[in-house]
Design a protein around this motif. Structure first.
Motif, mmCIF file in Angstrom:
data_model
loop_
_atom_site.group_PDB
_atom_site.id
_atom_site.type_symbol
_atom_site.label_atom_id
_atom_site.label_comp_id
_atom_site.label_asym_id
_atom_site.label_seq_id
_atom_site.Cartn_x
_atom_site.Cartn_y
_atom_site.Cartn_z
ATOM 1 N N UNK C 182 18.984 116.798 -26.642
ATOM 2 C CA UNK C 182 18.223 115.996 -25.672
ATOM 3 C C UNK C 182 16.935 115.506 -26.335
ATOM 4 N N UNK C 183 16.277 116.426 -27.027
ATOM 5 C CA UNK C 183 15.034 116.089 -27.709
ATOM 6 C C UNK C 183 15.293 115.061 -28.814
ATOM 7 N N UNK C 184 16.405 115.253 -29.495
ATOM 8 C CA UNK C 184 16.760 114.344 -30.584
ATOM 9 C C UNK C 184 16.947 112.926 -30.047
ATOM 10 N N UNK C 185 17.652 112.809 -28.923
ATOM 11 C CA UNK C 185 17.867 111.478 -28.318
ATOM 12 C C UNK C 185 16.531 110.853 -27.931
ATOM 13 N N UNK C 186 15.648 111.694 -27.395
ATOM 14 C CA UNK C 186 14.320 111.222 -26.975
ATOM 15 C C UNK C 186 13.552 110.650 -28.172
ATOM 16 N N UNK C 187 13.581 111.399 -29.259
ATOM 17 C CA UNK C 187 12.834 110.960 -30.454
ATOM 18 C C UNK C 187 13.447 109.711 -31.074
ATOM 19 N N UNK C 188 14.779 109.683 -31.129
ATOM 20 C CA UNK C 188 15.437 108.519 -31.727
ATOM 21 C C UNK C 188 15.092 107.261 -30.934
ATOM 22 N N UNK C 189 15.142 107.400 -29.593
ATOM 23 C CA UNK C 189 14.821 106.240 -28.744
ATOM 24 C C UNK C 189 13.383 105.806 -28.983
ATOM 25 N N UNK C 190 12.508 106.794 -29.144
ATOM 26 C CA UNK C 190 11.095 106.490 -29.363
ATOM 27 C C UNK C 190 10.909 105.733 -30.685
ATOM 28 N N UNK C 191 11.628 106.198 -31.720
ATOM 29 C CA UNK C 191 11.541 105.531 -33.024
ATOM 30 C C UNK C 191 12.053 104.097 -32.927
ATOM 31 N N UNK C 192 13.157 103.922 -32.198
ATOM 32 C CA UNK C 192 13.701 102.573 -32.040
ATOM 33 C C UNK C 192 12.707 101.656 -31.339
ATOM 34 N N UNK C 193 12.070 102.197 -30.304
ATOM 35 C CA UNK C 193 11.074 101.407 -29.568
ATOM 36 C C UNK C 193 9.955 100.979 -30.510
ATOM 37 N N UNK C 194 9.472 101.928 -31.306
ATOM 38 C CA UNK C 194 8.370 101.623 -32.213
ATOM 39 C C UNK C 194 8.797 100.563 -33.226
ATOM 40 N N UNK C 195 10.038 100.702 -33.744
ATOM 41 C CA UNK C 195 10.528 99.711 -34.708
ATOM 42 C C UNK C 195 10.599 98.336 -34.064
ATOM 43 N N UNK C 196 11.099 98.299 -32.829
ATOM 44 C CA UNK C 196 11.232 97.011 -32.127
ATOM 45 C C UNK C 196 9.872 96.374 -31.936
ATOM 46 N N UNK C 197 8.892 97.213 -31.585
ATOM 47 C CA UNK C 197 7.527 96.707 -31.395
ATOM 48 C C UNK C 197 6.986 96.121 -32.687
ATOM 49 N N UNK C 198 7.251 96.822 -33.789
ATOM 50 C CA UNK C 198 6.753 96.353 -35.087
ATOM 51 C C UNK C 198 7.371 95.016 -35.430
ATOM 52 N N UNK C 199 8.693 94.926 -35.180
ATOM 53 C CA UNK C 199 9.383 93.669 -35.478
ATOM 54 C C UNK C 199 8.781 92.540 -34.666
ATOM 55 N N UNK C 200 8.477 92.835 -33.397
ATOM 56 C CA UNK C 200 7.918 91.800 -32.517
ATOM 57 C C UNK C 200 6.447 91.564 -32.827
ATOM 58 N N UNK C 201 5.931 92.339 -33.755
ATOM 59 C CA UNK C 201 4.524 92.162 -34.141
ATOM 60 C C UNK C 201 3.554 92.629 -33.075
ATOM 61 N N UNK C 202 4.063 93.416 -32.134
ATOM 62 C CA UNK C 202 3.165 93.873 -31.065
ATOM 63 C C UNK C 202 2.428 95.142 -31.460
ATOM 64 N N UNK C 203 3.131 95.944 -32.282
ATOM 65 C CA UNK C 203 2.537 97.226 -32.608
ATOM 66 C C UNK C 203 1.630 97.088 -33.817
ATOM 67 N N UNK C 204 0.362 96.981 -33.559
ATOM 68 C CA UNK C 204 -0.568 96.932 -34.678
ATOM 69 C C UNK C 204 -1.268 98.261 -34.809
ATOM 70 N N UNK C 205 -0.949 99.120 -33.846
ATOM 71 C CA UNK C 205 -1.649 100.403 -33.826
ATOM 72 C C UNK C 205 -1.294 101.249 -35.028
ATOM 73 N N UNK C 206 -2.279 101.932 -35.557
ATOM 74 C CA UNK C 206 -1.966 102.850 -36.657
ATOM 75 C C UNK C 206 -1.204 104.058 -36.126
#
Lengths: 667, 299, 206
Positions: C182-206
């Motif tokens: 369950x935790x693994x799925x949570x983390x993987x989804x979180x990583x995917x979200x962060x990657x998507x944000x980076x691709x969209x150029x929205x995530x500038x946060x360190x």
């Protein structure tokens, strides 16, 4: 429908003038397109553009067209009417036009300053011009009315600002009512020992002015009094002043102080307000030796007679002039005045709100106002800086910005603390020989002789540490710190945290609006800034006026100010009030409500709604009547009238509907 | 109402005495608690330093699991100050920043979870004073801690920046409880100063120095012992005293106990059930306490 | 005392990162960083500032001025114990503790934190152990940290470990949650979200 009584040949002739305002408007709006568009509108006979319409040549454009008979009504598309409506109305009147056949289209604040896209901005400007043109056609040639002005003045607050304003007005021959809440005038300045940067004695320069107030034939001084109610309007205010009983007849008391001596309390027992609680007073007291008027006051909260009914009344016995009167009652005085100057001052920040500084916890942590009393020769220690243990401090820390420049307390800079901290540093150093440390964020010393004073203090070997104090506490890390208070702060210029042991801490508290400022604001129908200071009409161009005509501001009730600024502002307020009074009359704007009698059904809905009590009811005719002098043109009655009998000049239905239609049709 | 109990990792090891005494005290006060099933690490201080969004996700899983238990208003009892802060921080960020909220919601959904923000995160101090009340605590006192001078120490993360149950600068909840137990409390300015946190394990010199400052000040003000409400504070202040002794010349030893252990003592519960056998520095003799002859610090 | 080496202390604009300040300020609520008045309250209330190479106030000034290399390699952030004193007392309401976290994250991502310094190593080890098991096991965490920084020190700590073990305050097993998937799925989804944000150029946060 036609309302063209100002157009002799029957057709209105509208001139449209579009202002560039430098690049303020022309940088975003295509002004030429707006002019071309205006030319196509019905009734427009002239349309042109100019760089600055408010300049003399700009105004002359309008005046020339008026004189040449090319136009009889004017639309200026420029800035906010708050800014320049009076300018253009004056220009029209100066060449014989009626100033109310005028309408402004605000294409700066409402368009160019808030729209970035040129195309849509130009379109919006066109719509506003179309609306103004349609509206102005229905304007009527209104006339201003004049009402005489009462030449008496009410001044609220007897600190240095109120005193100075009162003397200025009284010297000019006006009758002044000076109302002060405390038993004496003098305000905060009376509590100080010296004033910065010259270090002249505060009492020496203030008390002569206080006695002048007392002696001036044109000044009626009411201390221990508050303004309870205000009615009326510019030039014709009616005020009710509540005079609290002092239980001592002011006319009989000569200030011999025998009664205080004779009080059954042999020693002071209650906190002395004038000494900010550093000493004790009796139930019968005078605040300080130069109190004006020098009249004893009995505090019924602490007086044995009032509390228990059992007292030998030794004070009354000893008074040869029989001035003491336990039966004195509160009095209400009713006065009529033409102008009001508010000079209600400030209060100091409550230092206990910042727990880290230990005020209220450690007895050797003082506020700056307390130290003002300690260094004052007439204060509780006779001017000696002594700690509660009776000793002189060897090291003193002065903490700047307490309750200033802080999002959690007050965001603003209190403006006077840097300078008074320097003054206190000098006085403490002089009286005790102590090492004095100033902890500051930025030294702010703009003022005549102020920077020089800072320079002098540095040469006097007073220490300056650039860093906001983190905490004042009593835990020791070294033997030298034992038994002392330790101030911890970063010395930001060195980049190191320092711990400095001291015997005394002075918190330089900021200035805040009086706790009842909001109540007072409502009573006088003026505005406050978000911080609670009374709001001036314009920060640069009308700094002592308010949005309520006839009410002026002086001193720190408008914002933190030092004595020179308070006095300057008090003089300015007095001059503005005098200018208004000496004109002898005030002109009232004609944008007032009026009743069309044949439509009025006499339902009286409007009467209680009017916030200015301007509507009365004529029972013989069974109709509502608007007093034009009292009406402020707020429009409440117009909106409420069920039969449409109430209308308002410059806001008639046809004017408003046509304005709306102008926008809507264009869009 | 049953409180959902979140022990956190430390309470299963170094802070076991806290775990044991808290449960005992809850039983004595008839406060029903139920341990959160399959709880995970709160994210803590270190996690935030590596990946902020995953730290929020960790907290969110705990909150989601807790929310599932209650009917719209779960009260979560969190004794560890770091967990209390971590969970509260996540809660605040989820409320304040929609971008974070959206991200966390999606990740929770991928794990078959959901969180709507309705869990209340509360420290036992808060629950004992506000929900249970001093009267009920007083009624349970069998062996008052008379003559014992206690320095109540809150540490940092319990009161900053999110605690709303007490004053940030001068909290007094623990003092109130100790007074009800019959103990005397000392007034001191360091009760919310940092103990050094995990620095005792990483940069030992600095971490120990911070703990030493707190202990010596408590000693100077005449405290017989320090009461804590955080497992890391207790560990730092107690277990390194030998080193502080050698390095900074800490004078003797100062007992450091969880406030719950002291409550249990006053309630007359057994030393073992309260985990007192796990302390490095034993508490002052109970006989001396009961006799009111003042407690002494054992050297 | 070091021998005089003729250090060139002047800072050339070319050596600065002009986007460093805005990048750090892009953390949630981070824009207040730009309103710092350099009053030093943060340093004054900080219990660790005496041990830092730059005080927290100096770090804020350096962040705004773009001194990226100096800030990321400084010891200051790794001495921050997250006690939140600065955050609570800052007169401009700058969340300084969170600024410190942002600097730590960036330093770890870019691998420029002070080498063999225990705090960042502890943070990374903590992160990985929780990612795997869902809980932290204090004993193993410390062991791994000492191995990576100063193995000799572990021997010195052995006595403390023994004493803790004897009192049942430290186990030898590894703590873990049950539903690690369950935790693994949570983390993987979180990583995917962060990657998507980076691709969209929205995530500038360190």
């Amino acid at each position: 429908m036609s309302a063209v009584n100002a157009s002799p040949n029957g057709t209105p002739k509208v001139g449209v003038y579009v202002c560039h305002c430098g690049i303020n408007i022309a940088g975003v709006i295509d002004v030429t397109k707006v002019v071309e568009f205006a030319k196509t509108l019905p009734n427009v006979t002239v349309a042109q553009e100019y760089k600055f319409m408010c300049s003399d040549p700009g105004q002359e454009l309008i005046q020339k067209d008026l004189k040449d008979g090319k136009i009889d009504r004017v639309v200026v598309a420029s800035c906010s009417p708050l800014m320049h409506e009076p300018t253009f109305r004056r220009a029209m009147a100066a060449c014989g036009g009626n100033p109310f056949l005028f309408q402004m289209a605000n294409i700066r604040e409402h368009v160019s300053w808030v729209n970035k896209e040129k195309g849509s901005a130009t379109e919006k400007a066109k719509a506003l011009v179309a609306a103004a043109v349609r509206r102005v056609v229905f304007h009527k040639p209104l006339q201003k009315t004049q009402v005489p002005v009462n030449s008496d003045v009410l001044i609220v607050g007897g600190g240095i600002s109120g005193i100075h304003a009162a003397l200025t007005m009284a010297d000019a021959g006006r009758k002044v009512y000076l109302v002060e809440r405390e038993p004496t005038i003098g305000g905060h300045m009376a509590k100080f020992d010296k004033t910065f940067p010259t270090l002249d004695c505060s009492a020496c320069i203030l008390t002569p002015k206080m006695s002048q107030v007392r002696a001036h034939p044109n000044i009626t001084l009411w201390t221990y009094s508050e303004v309870a109610e205000i009615e009326g309007y510019v030039g014709n205010f009616k005020a009710r002043v509540r005079r609290k009983p002092k239980y001592v007849d002011e006319g009989l008391c000569v200030g011999c102080l025998e009664c205080i001596e004779a009080c059954i309390f042999k020693k002071g027992k209650f906190k002395d307000e004038f000494n900010v609680g550093l000493s004790l007073r009796k139930p019968i007291y005078v605040p300080f030796p130069q109190a004006t008027p020098l009249v004893a006051v009995i505090d019924p909260e602490t007086c044995a007679f009032f509390r228990t009914g059992k007292c030998k009344q030794t004070c009354a016995e000893v008074c040869e002039r029989k001035a003491i009167d336990f039966n004195q009652k509160e009095e209400i005085k009713e006065i009529n005045v033409g102008a009001i100057i508010l000079a209600t001052g400030f209060k100091t920040f409550d230092a206990s709100r910042i727990a880290r500084y230990g005020y209220g916890k450690y007895p050797t942590v003082y506020t700056s106002l307390e130290v003002e009393r300690l260094v004052n020769a007439a204060g509780p220690t006779g001017g000696e800086v002594l700690l509660p243990n009776g000793q002189k401090p060897k090291a003193v820390g002065i903490v700047h910005c307490v309750g200033s420049r802080d999002e959690k307390t007050n965001r603003y800079c209190s403006r006077v603390c840097c300078m008074y901290s320097l003054k206190l540093a000098h006085l403490i150093h002089e009286r005790t020989g102590a090492e004095v440390y100033n902890f500051y964020i930025d030294m702010r010393t703009p003022g005549k002789g102020y920077e020089e004073f800072y320079d002098r203090l540095m040469k006097e070997n007073v220490h300056f540490i650039r860093g906001r104090v983190a905490e004042v506490s009593d835990w020791a890390m070294t033997p030298e710190e034992e038994g002392k208070l330790v101030i911890r702060a970063e010395d930001t210029l060195v980049g190191a945290v320092r711990r400095i042991p001291v015997d005394m801490v002075v918190l330089s508290v900021g200035l805040e609006p009086q706790p009842d400022a909001d109540e007072v604001r409502r009573r006088f129908n003026i505005s406050c800034s978000t911080e609670g200071w009374f709001l001036e009409r314009h920060p640069k161009l009308a700094p002592v006026s308010t949005f309520t005509d006839g009410i002026f501001l002086a001193g720190a009730c408008q914002g933190p100010k030092d004595i020179p600024d308070c006095v300057a502002q008090a003089g300015a307020a007095a001059a503005e009030a005098l200018a208004m009074i000496d004109r002898g009359h005030v002109e009232l704007e004609p944008n007032t409500a009026f009743v069309t009698e044949e439509f009025c059904s006499g339902c009286k809905t409007c009467v209680p709604l009017c916030p200015y009590s301007a509507i009365s009811f004529d029972t013989s005719k069974n109709k509502a009547v608007v007093n034009g002098a009292l009406c402020k043109g707020c429009g409440t009655c117009v909106a409420a009238c069920p039969s449409g009998a109430l209308q308002q000049n410059l806001f008639t239905d046809e004017e408003i509907f046509n304005e709306i239609e102008g926008v809507v049709k264009y869009v | 109402m049953t409180y959902v109990y979140f022990p956190g990792c430390s309470l299963t090891s170094t802070g076991r005495g806290y775990h044991e005494s808290l449960q005992e005290v809850c039983r004595a006060l008839e406060v029903p608690i139920q341990e959160l099933e399959d709880w995970n690490c709160c994210g803590a201080t270190s996690y935030m330093a590596v990946d902020e969004s995953k730290a929020f996700a960790l907290s969110a899983r705990n909150l989601a699991l807790a929310e599932r238990l209650g009917n719209g208003s779960t009260q979560m009892m969190v004794p560890c100050a770091a967990c209390y802060l971590g969970l509260n921080k996540a809660q605040h960020y989820l409320q304040e920043f929609p971008a974070i909220r959206g991200k966390v919601d999606k990740a929770l959904a991928a794990a078959g979870l959901a969180y709507s923000g309705r869990v209340q995160i509360r420290h036992p101090l808060d629950i004992f004073i506000k929900d249970i009340g001093r009267d009920k605590i007083a009624a349970r006192v069998a062996k008052p801690l008379a003559g014992l001078k206690v320095a109540c120490y809150y540490g940092c993360q319990l009161v900053r920046p999110y605690a709303e149950f007490d004053d940030q600068h001068n909290p007094t909840t623990m003092e109130t409880i100790m007074t009800v137990l019959g103990a005397e409390v000392i007034d001191w300015p360091l009760k919310t100063r940092c103990c050094g946190g995990s620095l005792t394990g990483t940069i030992e010199d600095v971490g120990l120095r911070l703990s030493y400052i707190i202990l010596t000040e408590a000693q100077k003000r005449g405290a017989d012992l320090v009461a804590t409400a955080c497992p890391l504070c207790q560990f730092n202040l107690e277990c390194y005293q030998g080193k502080m002794n050698g390095r900074f010349g800490l004078n003797g030893k100062v007992p450091v106990a969880y406030f719950t252990q002291l409550m249990g003592l006053a309630f007359g519960l057994s030393n073992k059930s309260l985990g007192l056998n796990r302390l490095f520095v034993p508490l002052p003799e109970r006989r001396a306490v009961a006799a009111g002859g003042g407690a002494h610090v054992r050297g | 005392m070091e021998k005089w080496q003729g250090w060139d202390k002047i800072q050339y604009e070319a050596g600065l990162d002009p986007h460093f300040g805005t990048k750090i300020a892009s953390i949630p609520g981070g824009d207040k960083l730009l309103a710092c008045i350099q009053c030093g309250t943060c340093s004054g209330v900080c219990p660790l500032s005496p041990y830092m190479d730059y005080t927290p106030r100096q770090i804020v000034a350096m962040i705004r001025a773009g001194f990226k290399a100096e800030v990321l390699s400084s010891y200051t952030t790794w001495l921050c114990a997250s006690c939140y004193s600065c955050t609570v007392e800052c007169p401009k309401e700058i969340k300084i503790t969170d600024v410190m976290y942002a600097v730590k994250r960036m330093a770890i991502q870019e691998g420029v934190y002070p080498k063999r310094f225990p705090t960042p190593v502890l943070a990374s080890e903590f992160f990985h152990s929780v990612e795997k098991t869902g809980r932290s096991t204090e004993s193993w965490l410390l062991v791994r940290m000492y191995l990576k920084t100063n193995p000799f020190k572990m021997l010195k700590q052995a006595m403390l470990g023994f004493n803790l073990w004897r009192r049942g305050r430290m186990g030898v097993g590894v703590e873990s949650i049950k539903r690690k998937d369950e935790l693994h799925r949570l983390f993987t989804a979180m990583e995917n979200e962060t990657r998507a944000e980076r691709r969209a150029g929205q995530e500038v946060r360190p």
